[in-house]
Design a protein around this motif. Structure first.
Motif, PDB file in Angstrom:
ATOM      1  N   GLU A  95       0.858  -1.243  -0.022  1.00 55.34           N
ATOM      2  CA  GLU A  95      -0.226  -0.092  -0.100  1.00 55.34           C
ATOM      3  C   GLU A  95       0.533   1.193  -0.043  1.00 55.34           C
ATOM      4  OE1 GLU A  95      -2.543   1.543   3.492  1.00 55.34           O
ATOM      5  OE2 GLU A  95      -3.928   0.214   2.337  1.00 55.34           O
ATOM      6  N   GLY A  96       0.820   2.116  -0.908  1.00 56.82           N
ATOM      7  CA  GLY A  96       1.343   3.455  -1.011  1.00 56.82           C
ATOM      8  C   GLY A  96       2.551   3.363  -1.626  1.00 56.82           C
ATOM      9  N   GLU A  97       2.916   2.132  -2.321  1.00 51.05           N
ATOM     10  CA  GLU A  97       4.134   2.189  -3.430  1.00 51.05           C
ATOM     11  C   GLU A  97       3.565   1.879  -4.816  1.00 51.05           C
ATOM     12  OE1 GLU A  97       7.305  -0.454  -2.282  1.00 51.05           O
ATOM     13  OE2 GLU A  97       7.277   0.222  -0.502  1.00 51.05           O
ATOM     14  N   ASP A  98       4.301   2.597  -5.645  1.00 53.73           N
ATOM     15  CA  ASP A  98       4.057   2.439  -7.093  1.00 53.73           C
ATOM     16  C   ASP A  98       4.880   1.059  -7.704  1.00 53.73           C
ATOM     17  OD1 ASP A  98       2.259   4.769  -7.025  1.00 53.73           O
ATOM     18  OD2 ASP A  98       3.987   5.950  -7.532  1.00 53.73           O
ATOM     19  N   ARG A  99       5.696   0.726  -7.113  1.00 53.75           N
ATOM     20  CA  ARG A  99       6.509  -0.292  -7.810  1.00 53.75           C
ATOM     21  C   ARG A  99       5.743  -1.803  -7.303  1.00 53.75           C
ATOM     22  NH1 ARG A  99      10.381  -3.805  -5.653  1.00 53.75           N
ATOM     23  NH2 ARG A  99       9.894  -3.405  -3.520  1.00 53.75           N
ATOM     24  N   LEU A 100       5.875  -2.600  -8.284  1.00 51.07           N
ATOM     25  CA  LEU A 100       5.428  -3.852  -8.365  1.00 51.07           C
ATOM     26  C   LEU A 100       6.228  -4.722  -8.112  1.00 51.07           C
ATOM     27  CD1 LEU A 100       2.542  -5.618  -8.582  1.00 51.07           C
ATOM     28  CD2 LEU A 100       3.002  -5.696 -11.276  1.00 51.07           C
ATOM     29  N   PRO A 101       6.426  -5.408  -7.265  1.00 47.83           N
ATOM     30  CA  PRO A 101       7.445  -6.403  -6.658  1.00 47.83           C
ATOM     31  C   PRO A 101       7.256  -7.816  -7.715  1.00 47.83           C
ATOM     32  CG  PRO A 101       6.331  -5.802  -4.513  1.00 47.83           C
ATOM     33  CD  PRO A 101       5.586  -5.194  -5.874  1.00 47.83           C
ATOM     34  N   PRO A 102       8.500  -8.451  -7.797  1.00 42.84           N
ATOM     35  CA  PRO A 102       8.391  -9.804  -8.512  1.00 42.84           C
ATOM     36  C   PRO A 102       7.200 -10.557  -7.687  1.00 42.84           C
ATOM     37  CG  PRO A 102      10.390  -9.249  -7.742  1.00 42.84           C
ATOM     38  CD  PRO A 102       9.715  -8.224  -7.264  1.00 42.84           C
ATOM     39  N   PRO A 103       6.601 -11.461  -8.375  1.00 44.67           N
ATOM     40  CA  PRO A 103       5.469 -12.322  -7.794  1.00 44.67           C
ATOM     41  C   PRO A 103       6.330 -13.414  -6.889  1.00 44.67           C
ATOM     42  CG  PRO A 103       5.801 -12.959 -10.007  1.00 44.67           C
ATOM     43  CD  PRO A 103       6.698 -11.797  -9.828  1.00 44.67           C
ATOM     44  N   MET A 104       5.363 -13.972  -6.011  1.00 44.50           N
ATOM     45  CA  MET A 104       5.932 -15.128  -5.112  1.00 44.50           C
ATOM     46  C   MET A 104       5.287 -16.018  -5.463  1.00 44.50           C
ATOM     47  SD  MET A 104       7.772 -13.585  -2.814  1.00 44.50           S
ATOM     48  CE  MET A 104       8.393 -12.099  -2.524  1.00 44.50           C
ATOM     49  N   ILE A 105       5.901 -17.284  -5.105  1.00 43.85           N
ATOM     50  CA  ILE A 105       5.138 -18.702  -5.363  1.00 43.85           C
ATOM     51  C   ILE A 105       4.761 -19.221  -3.869  1.00 43.85           C
ATOM     52  CG2 ILE A 105       5.517 -21.086  -6.028  1.00 43.85           C
ATOM     53  CD1 ILE A 105       7.643 -20.080  -8.043  1.00 43.85           C
ATOM     54  N   ALA A 106       3.586 -19.438  -3.780  1.00 49.21           N
ATOM     55  CA  ALA A 106       3.055 -19.872  -2.390  1.00 49.21           C
ATOM     56  C   ALA A 106       2.321 -21.261  -2.595  1.00 49.21           C
ATOM     57  CB  ALA A 106       2.211 -18.904  -1.894  1.00 49.21           C
ATOM     58  N   THR A 107       2.482 -22.002  -1.312  1.00 48.97           N
ATOM     59  CA  THR A 107       1.812 -23.148  -1.091  1.00 48.97           C
ATOM     60  C   THR A 107       1.184 -22.996   0.191  1.00 48.97           C
ATOM     61  OG1 THR A 107       3.374 -24.594  -2.498  1.00 48.97           O
ATOM     62  CG2 THR A 107       2.061 -25.816  -1.074  1.00 48.97           C
ATOM     63  N   ASN A 108      -0.215 -23.194   0.115  1.00 50.71           N
ATOM     64  CA  ASN A 108      -0.976 -23.445   1.229  1.00 50.71           C
ATOM     65  C   ASN A 108      -1.598 -24.696   1.412  1.00 50.71           C
ATOM     66  OD1 ASN A 108      -0.666 -20.703   1.889  1.00 50.71           O
ATOM     67  ND2 ASN A 108      -2.140 -20.005   0.071  1.00 50.71           N
ATOM     68  N   VAL A 109      -1.375 -25.387   2.701  1.00 47.88           N
ATOM     69  CA  VAL A 109      -1.979 -26.703   2.982  1.00 47.88           C
ATOM     70  C   VAL A 109      -3.104 -26.425   3.952  1.00 47.88           C
ATOM     71  CG1 VAL A 109      -1.500 -28.728   3.573  1.00 47.88           C
ATOM     72  CG2 VAL A 109       0.160 -27.441   2.225  1.00 47.88           C
ATOM     73  N   TYR A 110      -4.200 -27.049   3.644  1.00 50.64           N
ATOM     74  CA  TYR A 110      -5.303 -27.198   4.563  1.00 50.64           C
ATOM     75  C   TYR A 110      -5.721 -28.300   4.968  1.00 50.64           C
ATOM     76  CZ  TYR A 110      -5.739 -22.456   2.679  1.00 50.64           C
ATOM     77  OH  TYR A 110      -5.681 -21.140   2.216  1.00 50.64           O
ATOM     78  N   THR A 111      -6.039 -28.662   6.120  1.00 49.14           N
ATOM     79  CA  THR A 111      -6.642 -30.047   6.513  1.00 49.14           C
ATOM     80  C   THR A 111      -8.149 -29.669   7.135  1.00 49.14           C
ATOM     81  OG1 THR A 111      -5.818 -29.659   9.116  1.00 49.14           O
ATOM     82  CG2 THR A 111      -4.513 -30.906   7.438  1.00 49.14           C
ATOM     83  N   ARG A 112      -8.982 -30.732   6.919  1.00 49.53           N
ATOM     84  CA  ARG A 112     -10.395 -30.506   7.627  1.00 49.53           C
ATOM     85  C   ARG A 112     -10.528 -31.158   8.761  1.00 49.53           C
ATOM     86  NH1 ARG A 112     -15.196 -33.054   3.975  1.00 49.53           N
ATOM     87  NH2 ARG A 112     -16.883 -33.057   5.800  1.00 49.53           N
ATOM     88  N   GLY A 113     -11.047 -30.646  10.035  1.00 46.05           N
ATOM     89  CA  GLY A 113     -11.234 -31.203  11.161  1.00 46.05           C
ATOM     90  C   GLY A 113     -12.681 -30.839  11.707  1.00 46.05           C
ATOM     91  N   ALA A 114     -12.585 -30.979  12.881  1.00 45.97           N
ATOM     92  CA  ALA A 114     -14.315 -30.671  13.491  1.00 45.97           C
ATOM     93  C   ALA A 114     -14.470 -29.264  13.495  1.00 45.97           C
ATOM     94  CB  ALA A 114     -13.877 -31.060  14.952  1.00 45.97           C
ATOM     95  N   LEU A 115     -13.500 -28.483  13.176  1.00 46.31           N
ATOM     96  CA  LEU A 115     -13.764 -26.716  13.157  1.00 46.31           C
ATOM     97  C   LEU A 115     -13.849 -26.480  11.709  1.00 46.31           C
ATOM     98  CD1 LEU A 115     -12.047 -25.407  16.286  1.00 46.31           C
ATOM     99  CD2 LEU A 115     -14.316 -25.911  15.967  1.00 46.31           C
ATOM    100  N   GLY A 116     -13.880 -27.459  10.820  1.00 41.31           N
ATOM    101  CA  GLY A 116     -13.850 -27.091   9.378  1.00 41.31           C
ATOM    102  C   GLY A 116     -12.430 -27.108   9.031  1.00 41.31           C
ATOM    103  N   TRP A 117     -12.380 -26.339   7.821  1.00 44.15           N
ATOM    104  CA  TRP A 117     -11.008 -26.275   7.173  1.00 44.15           C
ATOM    105  C   TRP A 117      -9.991 -25.242   7.863  1.00 44.15           C
ATOM    106  CZ3 TRP A 117      -9.489 -29.832   3.541  1.00 44.15           C
ATOM    107  CH2 TRP A 117     -10.503 -30.435   2.793  1.00 44.15           C
ATOM    108  N   ARG A 118      -8.777 -25.717   8.189  1.00 46.87           N
ATOM    109  CA  ARG A 118      -7.568 -24.852   8.797  1.00 46.87           C
ATOM    110  C   ARG A 118      -6.343 -24.914   8.088  1.00 46.87           C
ATOM    111  NH1 ARG A 118     -11.442 -22.322  10.870  1.00 46.87           N
ATOM    112  NH2 ARG A 118     -11.678 -22.455  12.897  1.00 46.87           N
ATOM    113  N   LEU A 119      -5.643 -23.903   7.998  1.00 46.84           N
ATOM    114  CA  LEU A 119      -4.412 -23.884   7.553  1.00 46.84           C
ATOM    115  C   LEU A 119      -3.309 -24.431   8.314  1.00 46.84           C
ATOM    116  CD1 LEU A 119      -2.676 -22.435   4.907  1.00 46.84           C
ATOM    117  CD2 LEU A 119      -2.448 -20.546   6.541  1.00 46.84           C
ATOM    118  N   VAL A 120      -2.506 -25.620   7.847  1.00 46.06           N
ATOM    119  CA  VAL A 120      -1.427 -26.092   8.277  1.00 46.06           C
ATOM    120  C   VAL A 120       0.227 -25.875   7.957  1.00 46.06           C
ATOM    121  CG1 VAL A 120      -2.730 -28.206   9.261  1.00 46.06           C
ATOM    122  CG2 VAL A 120      -1.653 -28.253   7.115  1.00 46.06           C
ATOM    123  N   MET A 121       0.013 -25.443   6.722  1.00 47.83           N
ATOM    124  CA  MET A 121       1.227 -24.810   6.173  1.00 47.83           C
ATOM    125  C   MET A 121       0.926 -23.733   5.217  1.00 47.83           C
ATOM    126  SD  MET A 121       4.282 -26.680   3.971  1.00 47.83           S
ATOM    127  CE  MET A 121       4.824 -27.853   5.450  1.00 47.83           C
TER     128      MET A 121
END
Length: 143
Positions: A95-121
């Motif tokens: 926010e507030g910067e005009d420069r567009l940084p290079p993209p990131m590669i992200a991996t999000n791992v979710y598990t399903r349990g009693a409270l629904g889906w949650r992030l584990v990684m």
């Protein structure tokens, strides 16, 4: 305050990126599983294991006052009834910067349990400068 139940991975992932955009630590931590084996790797940082370490890393990031907007693209999804893996390209703007940084590669791992889906990684790292350039020689496979 009770934790929300995320009935879909899409709902949990939207809550993750919303909390990131608002620098909201409490909202961020509602997305994470409360298991001790959660893992987070922020770009160019060591691996963090455990809920306390993950929480502290987000606290420090948000305390810096930087507001990040993240748009994801190029989704690759692997899922079954109890586990979902999202690999995405993150387009992060500060926010507030005009420069567009290079993209990131992200991996999000979710598990399903009693409270629904949650992030584990969550693992994010910088994308190569030219992701479409051919690899030099054969790839080196470590495992």
């Amino acid at each position: 305050m009770s934790k929300p139940i995320y009935t879909s991975v899409a709902e949990a992932e939207a809550a993750f990126y919303d909390a990131l955009a608002r620098s909201d630590l409490d909202a961020m931590m509602t997305v994470w599983s409360e298991d001790d084996e959660v893992v987070c790797v922020h770009p160019d940082t060591p691996r963090l294991v455990g809920l306390a370490a993950v929480r502290e890393s987000w606290r420090q990031l948000f305390a810096g006052g930087v507001r990040l907007q993240v748009r994801t693209s190029h989704h690759v999804v692997c899922q079954n009834m109890l586990l979902t893996i999202h690999n995405v390209i993150e387009h992060v703007t500060v926010e507030g910067e005009d420069r567009l940084p290079p993209p990131m590669i992200a991996t999000n791992v979710y598990t399903r349990g009693a409270l629904g889906w949650r992030l584990v990684m969550h693992h994010a790292s910088p994308a190569p400068e030219n992701p479409h350039a051919p690899a030099h020689g054969a790839p080196h496979v470590m495992h």
